[in-house]
Write a protein that holds these residues in place. Sequence first.
Motif, mmCIF file in Angstrom:
data_model
loop_
_atom_site.group_PDB
_atom_site.id
_atom_site.type_symbol
_atom_site.label_atom_id
_atom_site.label_comp_id
_atom_site.label_asym_id
_atom_site.label_seq_id
_atom_site.Cartn_x
_atom_site.Cartn_y
_atom_site.Cartn_z
ATOM 1 N N GLY A 35 0.837 -1.292 -0.013
ATOM 2 C CA GLY A 35 0.101 -0.071 0.080
ATOM 3 C C GLY A 35 0.827 1.252 0.040
ATOM 4 N N TRP A 36 0.114 2.405 0.548
ATOM 5 C CA TRP A 36 0.942 3.675 0.186
ATOM 6 C C TRP A 36 0.958 4.322 1.647
ATOM 7 C CZ3 TRP A 36 2.955 4.533 -4.534
ATOM 8 C CH2 TRP A 36 2.540 3.753 -5.378
ATOM 9 N N PHE A 37 2.114 5.310 1.857
ATOM 10 C CA PHE A 37 2.068 6.044 3.042
ATOM 11 C C PHE A 37 2.344 7.400 2.364
ATOM 12 C CE2 PHE A 37 2.930 4.001 7.179
ATOM 13 C CZ PHE A 37 2.688 2.613 6.677
ATOM 14 N N ARG A 38 2.408 8.509 3.009
ATOM 15 C CA ARG A 38 2.812 9.727 2.329
ATOM 16 C C ARG A 38 3.412 10.580 3.554
ATOM 17 N NH1 ARG A 38 -2.876 13.220 1.304
ATOM 18 N NH2 ARG A 38 -3.308 13.409 3.365
ATOM 19 N N ARG A 39 4.333 11.547 2.992
ATOM 20 C CA ARG A 39 5.029 12.286 3.977
ATOM 21 C C ARG A 39 4.779 13.638 3.444
ATOM 22 N NH1 ARG A 39 10.040 11.418 6.994
ATOM 23 N NH2 ARG A 39 10.612 9.716 5.325
ATOM 24 N N LEU A 40 3.889 14.618 4.358
ATOM 25 C CA LEU A 40 3.628 15.859 3.979
ATOM 26 C C LEU A 40 4.588 16.774 4.230
ATOM 27 C CD1 LEU A 40 -0.075 15.865 5.489
ATOM 28 C CD2 LEU A 40 0.604 15.379 3.354
ATOM 29 N N ASP A 41 5.432 16.677 4.858
ATOM 30 C CA ASP A 41 6.431 17.646 5.218
ATOM 31 C C ASP A 41 7.800 16.825 5.741
ATOM 32 O OD1 ASP A 41 6.943 20.917 6.099
ATOM 33 O OD2 ASP A 41 8.168 19.455 7.121
ATOM 34 N N PRO A 42 8.915 17.060 5.374
ATOM 35 C CA PRO A 42 10.250 16.321 5.465
ATOM 36 C C PRO A 42 10.269 16.263 7.158
ATOM 37 C CG PRO A 42 10.676 17.730 3.799
ATOM 38 C CD PRO A 42 9.260 18.279 4.121
#
Length: 121
Positions: A35-42
């Motif tokens: 599946g998928w993760f996301r990083r909105l900001d480093p």
Amino acid sequence: QVQLVESGGGSVQVGGSLRLSCAATGDTSSVNCMGWFRRLDPRYEREVVAGLDSGGQITIYDTGLKDRFTVSRAGNTVFLQMNSLRPEDTAMYYCAAHADCDNWKKRPDYWGQGTQVTVSS
């Protein structure tokens, strides 16, 4: 070892759609959940977007995204259809895989390199 290669990111205007793909190669028999993760900001941790097991019996969604995002799978490729995109969806999206979905949510064993999604108004 499992290798994950994402594709499909890019720039889109508000309200647009994108479809991400992630193909797994290598010892794919060892990974049931993808599946998928996301990083909105480093500065922040990656967060769960959506995932599912190989049989499609277990699906995981961030509750705030379920109405707009759909995860699906065909064999060793997992997709993320993203509709009605918003500027706050701008992030680096990572494909992730693990032997089971319970632990996939916590700490996947395998990660892709990430694909950038940028939503502009």
